[in-house]
Write a protein that holds these residues in place. Structure first.
Motif, PDB file in Angstrom:
ATOM      1  N   UNK A 128       0.827  -1.210   0.000  1.00  0.00           N
ATOM      2  CA  UNK A 128       0.000   0.000   0.000  1.00  0.00           C
ATOM      3  C   UNK A 128       0.863   1.262   0.000  1.00  0.00           C
ATOM      4  N   UNK A 129       1.921   1.256   0.787  1.00  0.00           N
ATOM      5  CA  UNK A 129       2.817   2.408   0.839  1.00  0.00           C
ATOM      6  C   UNK A 129       3.481   2.640  -0.513  1.00  0.00           C
ATOM      7  N   UNK A 130       4.027   1.576  -1.088  1.00  0.00           N
ATOM      8  CA  UNK A 130       4.695   1.693  -2.386  1.00  0.00           C
ATOM      9  C   UNK A 130       3.720   2.097  -3.493  1.00  0.00           C
ATOM     10  N   UNK A 131       2.541   1.505  -3.474  1.00  0.00           N
ATOM     11  CA  UNK A 131       1.535   1.815  -4.482  1.00  0.00           C
ATOM     12  C   UNK A 131       1.115   3.282  -4.400  1.00  0.00           C
ATOM     13  N   UNK A 132       0.863   3.759  -3.200  1.00  0.00           N
ATOM     14  CA  UNK A 132       0.457   5.157  -3.025  1.00  0.00           C
ATOM     15  C   UNK A 132       1.567   6.099  -3.473  1.00  0.00           C
ATOM     16  N   UNK A 133       2.801   5.761  -3.156  1.00  0.00           N
ATOM     17  CA  UNK A 133       3.929   6.606  -3.550  1.00  0.00           C
ATOM     18  C   UNK A 133       4.066   6.656  -5.067  1.00  0.00           C
ATOM     19  N   UNK A 134       3.980   5.499  -5.711  1.00  0.00           N
ATOM     20  CA  UNK A 134       4.074   5.461  -7.180  1.00  0.00           C
ATOM     21  C   UNK A 134       2.928   6.234  -7.818  1.00  0.00           C
ATOM     22  N   UNK A 135       1.721   6.093  -7.272  1.00  0.00           N
ATOM     23  CA  UNK A 135       0.556   6.800  -7.799  1.00  0.00           C
ATOM     24  C   UNK A 135       0.764   8.311  -7.699  1.00  0.00           C
ATOM     25  N   UNK A 136       1.245   8.772  -6.557  1.00  0.00           N
ATOM     26  CA  UNK A 136       1.485  10.216  -6.367  1.00  0.00           C
ATOM     27  C   UNK A 136       2.600  10.701  -7.290  1.00  0.00           C
ATOM     28  N   UNK A 137       3.671   9.927  -7.421  1.00  0.00           N
ATOM     29  CA  UNK A 137       4.770  10.302  -8.316  1.00  0.00           C
ATOM     30  C   UNK A 137       4.275  10.440  -9.752  1.00  0.00           C
ATOM     31  N   UNK A 138       3.499   9.476 -10.215  1.00  0.00           N
ATOM     32  CA  UNK A 138       2.990   9.532 -11.581  1.00  0.00           C
ATOM     33  C   UNK A 138       2.019  10.691 -11.764  1.00  0.00           C
ATOM     34  N   UNK A 139       1.208  10.967 -10.768  1.00  0.00           N
ATOM     35  CA  UNK A 139       0.279  12.090 -10.862  1.00  0.00           C
ATOM     36  C   UNK A 139       1.041  13.403 -10.992  1.00  0.00           C
ATOM     37  N   UNK A 189       4.105  13.782 -12.217  1.00  0.00           N
ATOM     38  CA  UNK A 189       4.737  13.796 -13.541  1.00  0.00           C
ATOM     39  C   UNK A 189       3.720  14.203 -14.605  1.00  0.00           C
ATOM     40  N   UNK A 190       2.529  13.633 -14.526  1.00  0.00           N
ATOM     41  CA  UNK A 190       1.499  13.956 -15.510  1.00  0.00           C
ATOM     42  C   UNK A 190       1.092  15.421 -15.396  1.00  0.00           C
ATOM     43  N   UNK A 191       0.905  15.917 -14.182  1.00  0.00           N
ATOM     44  CA  UNK A 191       0.515  17.323 -14.016  1.00  0.00           C
ATOM     45  C   UNK A 191       1.594  18.259 -14.534  1.00  0.00           C
ATOM     46  N   UNK A 192       2.860  17.952 -14.268  1.00  0.00           N
ATOM     47  CA  UNK A 192       3.962  18.782 -14.777  1.00  0.00           C
ATOM     48  C   UNK A 192       3.974  18.777 -16.291  1.00  0.00           C
ATOM     49  N   UNK A 193       3.758  17.604 -16.876  1.00  0.00           N
ATOM     50  CA  UNK A 193       3.752  17.498 -18.342  1.00  0.00           C
ATOM     51  C   UNK A 193       2.597  18.296 -18.940  1.00  0.00           C
ATOM     52  N   UNK A 194       1.430  18.255 -18.324  1.00  0.00           N
ATOM     53  CA  UNK A 194       0.271  18.971 -18.834  1.00  0.00           C
ATOM     54  C   UNK A 194       0.424  20.490 -18.701  1.00  0.00           C
ATOM     55  N   UNK A 195       1.185  20.943 -17.719  1.00  0.00           N
ATOM     56  CA  UNK A 195       1.385  22.383 -17.521  1.00  0.00           C
ATOM     57  C   UNK A 195       2.475  22.970 -18.401  1.00  0.00           C
ATOM     58  N   UNK A 196       3.178  22.127 -19.136  1.00  0.00           N
ATOM     59  CA  UNK A 196       4.248  22.629 -20.007  1.00  0.00           C
ATOM     60  C   UNK A 196       3.704  23.109 -21.325  1.00  0.00           C
TER      61      UNK A 196
END
Length: 76
Positions: free
Chosen positions: A56-67, A69-76
């Motif tokens: 659960x800890x690893x999954x939540x961390x990966x989910x937040x990291x990907x979110x 990355x996606x938000x940064x990419x969309x704001x570029x």
């Protein structure tokens, strides 16, 4: 209500805050559902096993990291 009040900075700020809260709530709901389905394979007891807690800890961390990355990419 005065129609000009709909364009007031205070109302726009309030709407932006509420939109952000809704997005955060939706993200938490998706994270919870996704990680629960991935990590909790049996009937949960009163406590998570160590492997479930780690998953659960690893999954939540990966989910937040990907979110992020996606938000940064969309704001570029």
């Amino acid at each position: 209500m005065d129609p000009s009040a709909l364009n007031s900075p205070e109302l726009q700020n309030l709407l932006a805050q509420e939109k952000e809260r809704a997005m955060i709530s939706e993200m938490i709901s998706k994270l919870t559902s996704s990680c629960w389905d991935k990590c909790i394979t049996g009937t949960p007891g009163s406590k998570f096993s160590s492997s479930e807690a780690n998953c659960l800890t690893n999954c939540a961390q990966r989910y937040m990291d990907m979110s992020l990355i996606i938000m940064k990419h969309l704001h570029q």
